[in-house]
Design an enzyme around this catalytic site. Structure first.
Site, PDB file in Angstrom:
ATOM      1  N   CYS A  69       0.823  -1.204   0.000  1.00 42.55           N
ATOM      2  CA  CYS A  69       0.000   0.000   0.000  1.00 42.55           C
ATOM      3  C   CYS A  69       0.861   1.260   0.000  1.00 42.55           C
ATOM      4  O   CYS A  69       0.429   2.302  -0.508  1.00 42.55           O
ATOM      5  CB  CYS A  69      -0.952   0.002   1.185  1.00 42.55           C
TER       6      CYS A  69
ATOM      7  N   HIS B 123      -1.150   0.415   6.881  1.00 46.15           N
ATOM      8  CA  HIS B 123      -1.879   0.840   5.677  1.00 46.15           C
ATOM      9  C   HIS B 123      -1.627   2.313   5.399  1.00 46.15           C
ATOM     10  O   HIS B 123      -1.663   3.150   6.297  1.00 46.15           O
ATOM     11  CB  HIS B 123      -3.378   0.595   5.838  1.00 46.15           C
TER      12      HIS B 123
ATOM     13  N   ASN C 254      -7.670   5.914  -1.932  1.00 46.91           N
ATOM     14  CA  ASN C 254      -7.363   4.713  -1.158  1.00 46.91           C
ATOM     15  C   ASN C 254      -7.312   3.505  -2.098  1.00 46.91           C
ATOM     16  O   ASN C 254      -8.262   3.241  -2.849  1.00 46.91           O
ATOM     17  CB  ASN C 254      -8.425   4.507  -0.079  1.00 46.91           C
TER      18      ASN C 254
END
EC number: 3.4.19.12
Length: 356
Positions: free
Chosen positions: A6, A112, A127
């Site tokens: 991520c 994350h 996102n």
């Protein structure tokens, strides 16, 4: 999103291009580890702090899952002349800058990372866990960032000039409208799987009695209550049908017994009113015609078959079931009696029409 990369997706979404690969970020992480090891060695390679540092995991800036630390992200952005400042730090808060006047934010919770960036004149949540960009209005941006902080996110303001990108140039000329929030990756597949499962009558009743609201979610306690209510209604409906059937049979039997009782009274017994006399005569006439019908039917059966068994069976099939020794009749006997009475009433009416 592939694996837990991520941080890589966060950087590339911020810069709007495939600028960083896992290998390049790993190289930055290894360089940071080596610099930290050299600083720790300055205090002596035999020191307790140095030995503890060596006993730690191979790297504090990355791991095998694809996670990269904030130091790796910060060093990667320095290549583009960009700097990260903690959003809720006293130094930044003293500036009193409205979030809508910034250009982008990087948000982190545990392992994350994701980017919130302005493209054109609108803000978007980029996102990598979402199926696509999520539009954020100017009035909602401050509330969105505050909500992330309440959930435990660390937010960093990106300072500096971002590289030009096609999306930013296009959105400078037009504004987009988003009718529906993008779903999380895997959410659509889960919903499709749930829709393929057969729904019970109770579930359908719940949906009718309590339609979903805008969020499409039902509270668990409310769902259980609606399920119990639907089951209760089904039981009540079944009980009502059975009660109506019993009540109809009982009323039919009560009418039959009153008719036979009034028919058996002597003719010289005075009645209380004219209507009572009429009811008595009608019952007597009904009993007389019923007896005549039985005798006629028995004569026809005797002509067809002279055996006593058949005569007895014909007589039994035409007669009304008698109560048991205890005086009570079963539901089946009551139903049969009601049916016989209805048939006799129809026959008597036909006989009356023929005599007229």
């Amino acid at each position: 999103q592939e694996g837990s990369l991520c941080a890589q997706h966060c950087l590339n979404n911020l810069l709007q291009g495939e600028y960083f690969s896992p290998v390049e970020l790993s190289s930055i992480a290894q360089q940071l580890d080596e610099e930290e090891r050299m600083r720790m060695a300055e205090g002596g390679v035999s020191s307790e702090e140095y030995r503890t540092f060596l006993q730690q995991q191979p790297s504090v800036n990355m791991d095998d899952s694809g996670f990269f630390s904030i130091q790796v992200i910060s060093n990667a952005l320095k290549v583009w002349g960009l700097e990260l400042i903690l959003f809720n730090s006293p130094e930044y808060q003293r500036l009193g800058i409205d979030p809508i006047n910034e250009k982008s934010f990087i948000c982190n919770y545990k392992e994350h990372w994701f980017t919130v960036r302005k493209l054109g004149k609108q803000w978007f949540n980029l996102n990598s866990l979402l199926m696509g960009p999520e539009l954020i209005s100017d009035t909602y941006l401050a509330l969105f960032l505050a909500q992330l902080q309440q959930e435990g996110y660390s937010i960093f303001v990106v300072k500096g000039d971002l590289p030009d990108c096609e999306a930013d140039q296009l959105l400078q000329m037009i504004r987009v409208q988003q009718m529906q929030r993008p779903k999380l990756i895997g959410e659509e597949a889960a919903q499709s799987r749930d829709q393929r499962l057969p729904r019970s009558d109770v579930d359908q009743a719940i949906e009718v009695n309590h339609p979903f609201d805008e969020t499409g979610m039902l509270d668990e306690d409310e769902e259980n209550f609606q399920r119990a209510l639907a089951l209760s209604r089904q039981e009540i409906d079944m009980e009502d049908e059975e009660a109506d059937l019993r009540r109809a049979i009982q009323l039919s039997m009560q009418g039959s017994r009153r008719s036979e009782l009034s028919g058996s009274l002597p003719q010289n017994v005075p009645q209380s009113s004219h209507s009572s006399q009429t009811d008595s005569l009608s019952s007597e006439e009904l009993r007389r015609r019923r007896q005549a019908y039985f005798e006629k039917q028995q004569q026809q059966l005797q002509q067809q078959d002279q055996t006593p068994n058949l005569q007895d069976k014909a007589t039994l099939s035409s007669s009304t079931p008698e109560p048991g020794p205890g005086g009570d009749m079963s539901e089946e006997d009551m139903l049969q009696a009601a049916m016989n009475m209805s048939l006799e009433s129809v026959r008597n009416h036909l006989n009356s029409e023929e005599e007229k």
